[in-house]
Motif scaffolding. Structure first.
Motif, PDB file in Angstrom:
ATOM      1  N   SER A 126     -57.394 -32.929  26.253  1.00 11.60           N
ATOM      2  CA  SER A 126     -57.838 -31.786  25.457  1.00 11.60           C
ATOM      3  C   SER A 126     -59.252 -31.338  25.816  1.00 11.60           C
ATOM      4  O   SER A 126     -59.622 -30.201  25.563  1.00 11.60           O
ATOM      5  CB  SER A 126     -57.777 -32.120  23.968  1.00 11.60           C
ATOM      6  OG  SER A 126     -58.825 -33.000  23.615  1.00 11.60           O
ATOM      7  N   ASN A 127     -60.058 -32.229  26.390  1.00 14.49           N
ATOM      8  CA  ASN A 127     -61.449 -31.935  26.741  1.00 14.49           C
ATOM      9  C   ASN A 127     -62.292 -31.501  25.546  1.00 14.49           C
ATOM     10  O   ASN A 127     -63.315 -30.843  25.710  1.00 14.49           O
ATOM     11  CB  ASN A 127     -61.526 -30.874  27.847  1.00 14.49           C
ATOM     12  CG  ASN A 127     -60.932 -31.373  29.131  1.00 14.49           C
ATOM     13  OD1 ASN A 127     -61.076 -32.541  29.475  1.00 14.49           O
ATOM     14  ND2 ASN A 127     -60.245 -30.513  29.848  1.00 14.49           N
ATOM     15  N   ILE A 128     -61.861 -31.851  24.347  1.00  8.22           N
ATOM     16  CA  ILE A 128     -62.620 -31.541  23.142  1.00  8.22           C
ATOM     17  C   ILE A 128     -63.143 -32.822  22.502  1.00  8.22           C
ATOM     18  O   ILE A 128     -64.243 -32.851  21.966  1.00  8.22           O
ATOM     19  CB  ILE A 128     -61.751 -30.764  22.127  1.00  8.22           C
ATOM     20  CG1 ILE A 128     -61.423 -29.381  22.672  1.00  8.22           C
ATOM     21  CG2 ILE A 128     -62.436 -30.653  20.786  1.00  8.22           C
ATOM     22  CD1 ILE A 128     -60.482 -28.577  21.812  1.00  8.22           C
ATOM     23  N   LEU A 129     -62.362 -33.890  22.586  1.00  3.57           N
ATOM     24  CA  LEU A 129     -62.706 -35.137  21.901  1.00  3.57           C
ATOM     25  C   LEU A 129     -63.779 -35.920  22.646  1.00  3.57           C
ATOM     26  O   LEU A 129     -63.696 -36.119  23.842  1.00  3.57           O
ATOM     27  CB  LEU A 129     -61.461 -36.014  21.742  1.00  3.57           C
ATOM     28  CG  LEU A 129     -60.279 -35.392  21.010  1.00  3.57           C
ATOM     29  CD1 LEU A 129     -59.104 -36.346  21.001  1.00  3.57           C
ATOM     30  CD2 LEU A 129     -60.672 -34.998  19.602  1.00  3.57           C
ATOM     31  N   ASP A 130     -64.767 -36.381  21.898  1.00  3.08           N
ATOM     32  CA  ASP A 130     -65.804 -37.247  22.459  1.00  3.08           C
ATOM     33  C   ASP A 130     -65.382 -38.707  22.386  1.00  3.08           C
ATOM     34  O   ASP A 130     -65.789 -39.525  23.204  1.00  3.08           O
ATOM     35  CB  ASP A 130     -67.122 -37.066  21.698  1.00  3.08           C
ATOM     36  CG  ASP A 130     -67.680 -35.674  21.886  1.00  3.08           C
ATOM     37  OD1 ASP A 130     -67.987 -35.327  23.038  1.00  3.08           O
ATOM     38  OD2 ASP A 130     -67.772 -34.940  20.891  1.00  3.08           O
ATOM     39  N   LYS A 131     -64.590 -39.021  21.383  1.00  6.18           N
ATOM     40  CA  LYS A 131     -64.114 -40.391  21.182  1.00  6.18           C
ATOM     41  C   LYS A 131     -62.706 -40.310  20.601  1.00  6.18           C
ATOM     42  O   LYS A 131     -62.420 -39.440  19.782  1.00  6.18           O
ATOM     43  CB  LYS A 131     -65.043 -41.129  20.224  1.00  6.18           C
ATOM     44  CG  LYS A 131     -64.715 -42.583  20.075  1.00  6.18           C
ATOM     45  CD  LYS A 131     -65.823 -43.294  19.359  1.00  6.18           C
ATOM     46  CE  LYS A 131     -66.363 -44.224  20.414  1.00  6.18           C
ATOM     47  NZ  LYS A 131     -67.424 -45.070  20.061  1.00  6.18           N
ATOM     48  N   LEU A 132     -61.834 -41.230  21.032  1.00  8.93           N
ATOM     49  CA  LEU A 132     -60.447 -41.256  20.570  1.00  8.93           C
ATOM     50  C   LEU A 132     -60.119 -42.653  20.078  1.00  8.93           C
ATOM     51  O   LEU A 132     -60.197 -43.622  20.834  1.00  8.93           O
ATOM     52  CB  LEU A 132     -59.503 -40.861  21.710  1.00  8.93           C
ATOM     53  CG  LEU A 132     -58.022 -40.817  21.374  1.00  8.93           C
ATOM     54  CD1 LEU A 132     -57.751 -39.747  20.331  1.00  8.93           C
ATOM     55  CD2 LEU A 132     -57.221 -40.527  22.632  1.00  8.93           C
ATOM     56  N   ILE A 133     -59.785 -42.755  18.798  1.00 11.03           N
ATOM     57  CA  ILE A 133     -59.499 -44.036  18.166  1.00 11.03           C
ATOM     58  C   ILE A 133     -58.056 -44.056  17.694  1.00 11.03           C
ATOM     59  O   ILE A 133     -57.562 -43.064  17.146  1.00 11.03           O
ATOM     60  CB  ILE A 133     -60.443 -44.261  16.961  1.00 11.03           C
ATOM     61  CG1 ILE A 133     -61.883 -44.381  17.450  1.00 11.03           C
ATOM     62  CG2 ILE A 133     -60.033 -45.488  16.165  1.00 11.03           C
ATOM     63  CD1 ILE A 133     -62.883 -44.473  16.338  1.00 11.03           C
ATOM     64  N   VAL A 134     -57.393 -45.192  17.889  1.00 15.19           N
ATOM     65  CA  VAL A 134     -56.047 -45.392  17.368  1.00 15.19           C
ATOM     66  C   VAL A 134     -56.150 -46.326  16.170  1.00 15.19           C
ATOM     67  O   VAL A 134     -56.697 -47.418  16.271  1.00 15.19           O
ATOM     68  CB  VAL A 134     -55.103 -45.983  18.439  1.00 15.19           C
ATOM     69  CG1 VAL A 134     -53.754 -46.319  17.832  1.00 15.19           C
ATOM     70  CG2 VAL A 134     -54.939 -45.012  19.592  1.00 15.19           C
ATOM     71  N   SER A 135     -55.643 -45.890  15.040  1.00 17.50           N
ATOM     72  CA  SER A 135     -55.640 -46.688  13.823  1.00 17.50           C
ATOM     73  C   SER A 135     -54.262 -47.319  13.661  1.00 17.50           C
ATOM     74  O   SER A 135     -53.260 -46.616  13.528  1.00 17.50           O
ATOM     75  CB  SER A 135     -55.957 -45.801  12.621  1.00 17.50           C
ATOM     76  OG  SER A 135     -55.844 -46.544  11.430  1.00 17.50           O
ATOM     77  N   THR A 136     -54.201 -48.662  13.699  1.00 12.70           N
ATOM     78  CA  THR A 136     -52.927 -49.361  13.605  1.00 12.70           C
ATOM     79  C   THR A 136     -53.100 -50.744  13.006  1.00 12.70           C
ATOM     80  O   THR A 136     -54.184 -51.328  13.086  1.00 12.70           O
ATOM     81  CB  THR A 136     -52.263 -49.475  15.000  1.00 12.70           C
ATOM     82  OG1 THR A 136     -50.976 -50.064  14.846  1.00 12.70           O
ATOM     83  CG2 THR A 136     -53.100 -50.285  15.960  1.00 12.70           C
ATOM     84  N   GLU A 137     -52.038 -51.260  12.426  1.00 12.67           N
ATOM     85  CA  GLU A 137     -52.040 -52.626  11.911  1.00 12.67           C
ATOM     86  C   GLU A 137     -51.359 -53.579  12.880  1.00 12.67           C
ATOM     87  O   GLU A 137     -51.280 -54.775  12.637  1.00 12.67           O
ATOM     88  CB  GLU A 137     -51.336 -52.682  10.536  1.00 12.67           C
ATOM     89  CG  GLU A 137     -49.824 -52.708  10.576  1.00 12.67           C
ATOM     90  CD  GLU A 137     -49.138 -51.371  10.870  1.00 12.67           C
ATOM     91  OE1 GLU A 137     -47.902 -51.348  10.824  1.00 12.67           O
ATOM     92  OE2 GLU A 137     -49.810 -50.377  11.166  1.00 12.67           O
ATOM     93  N   ASP A 138     -50.886 -53.064  13.997  1.00 15.80           N
ATOM     94  CA  ASP A 138     -50.094 -53.846  14.938  1.00 15.80           C
ATOM     95  C   ASP A 138     -50.873 -54.169  16.211  1.00 15.80           C
ATOM     96  O   ASP A 138     -51.390 -53.265  16.872  1.00 15.80           O
ATOM     97  CB  ASP A 138     -48.828 -53.062  15.275  1.00 15.80           C
ATOM     98  CG  ASP A 138     -47.890 -53.852  16.135  1.00 15.80           C
ATOM     99  OD1 ASP A 138     -47.887 -53.608  17.362  1.00 15.80           O
ATOM    100  OD2 ASP A 138     -47.173 -54.722  15.616  1.00 15.80           O
ATOM    101  N   ALA A 139     -50.928 -55.445  16.563  1.00 16.57           N
ATOM    102  CA  ALA A 139     -51.678 -55.880  17.752  1.00 16.57           C
ATOM    103  C   ALA A 139     -51.091 -55.316  19.044  1.00 16.57           C
ATOM    104  O   ALA A 139     -51.830 -54.953  19.961  1.00 16.57           O
ATOM    105  CB  ALA A 139     -51.717 -57.398  17.817  1.00 16.57           C
ATOM    106  N   ASP A 140     -49.769 -55.220  19.136  1.00 13.86           N
ATOM    107  CA  ASP A 140     -49.135 -54.694  20.355  1.00 13.86           C
ATOM    108  C   ASP A 140     -49.516 -53.232  20.589  1.00 13.86           C
ATOM    109  O   ASP A 140     -49.833 -52.832  21.709  1.00 13.86           O
ATOM    110  CB  ASP A 140     -47.615 -54.818  20.280  1.00 13.86           C
ATOM    111  CG  ASP A 140     -47.133 -56.251  20.297  1.00 13.86           C
ATOM    112  OD1 ASP A 140     -47.860 -57.119  20.830  1.00 13.86           O
ATOM    113  OD2 ASP A 140     -46.025 -56.513  19.786  1.00 13.86           O
ATOM    114  N   ILE A 141     -49.488 -52.450  19.540  1.00  6.48           N
ATOM    115  CA  ILE A 141     -49.885 -51.038  19.650  1.00  6.48           C
ATOM    116  C   ILE A 141     -51.360 -50.943  20.019  1.00  6.48           C
ATOM    117  O   ILE A 141     -51.752 -50.130  20.858  1.00  6.48           O
ATOM    118  CB  ILE A 141     -49.589 -50.280  18.348  1.00  6.48           C
ATOM    119  CG1 ILE A 141     -48.077 -50.209  18.101  1.00  6.48           C
ATOM    120  CG2 ILE A 141     -50.180 -48.874  18.394  1.00  6.48           C
ATOM    121  CD1 ILE A 141     -47.699 -49.631  16.748  1.00  6.48           C
TER     122      ILE A 141
END
Length: 72
Positions: free
Chosen positions: A44-59
């Motif tokens: 997207s060239n807009i995001l400075d940082k991208l975080i994934v919120s998850t409760e799963d270690a594999d993800i």
């Protein structure tokens, strides 16, 4: 950066699903479903940082492997 502001992208990714459990780690056309979302955010060239919120270690591991900055 977008209009002089820093932008944080957050991808929520649960392990559970009613119809397809573990869908975020299921491969679709050669890569996990979560990878497609991470790549779209990166391109997207807009995001400075991208975080994934998850409760799963594999993800979480896949998210880091495919370019997310962090998982929480």
């Amino acid at each position: 950066m977008f209009k002089g502001k820093r932008v944080l992208g957050i991808i929520p990714a649960r392990r559970g699903s009613r119809r397809l459990p573990g869908k975020n780690i299921v491969h679709l056309n050669g890569k996990p479903l979560i990878a497609w979302t991470i790549e779209a955010g990166r391109m997207s060239n807009i995001l400075d940082k991208l975080i994934v919120s998850t409760e799963d270690a594999d993800i979480g591991e896949l998210a880091i492997k495919w370019g997310a900055d962090k998982t929480v």
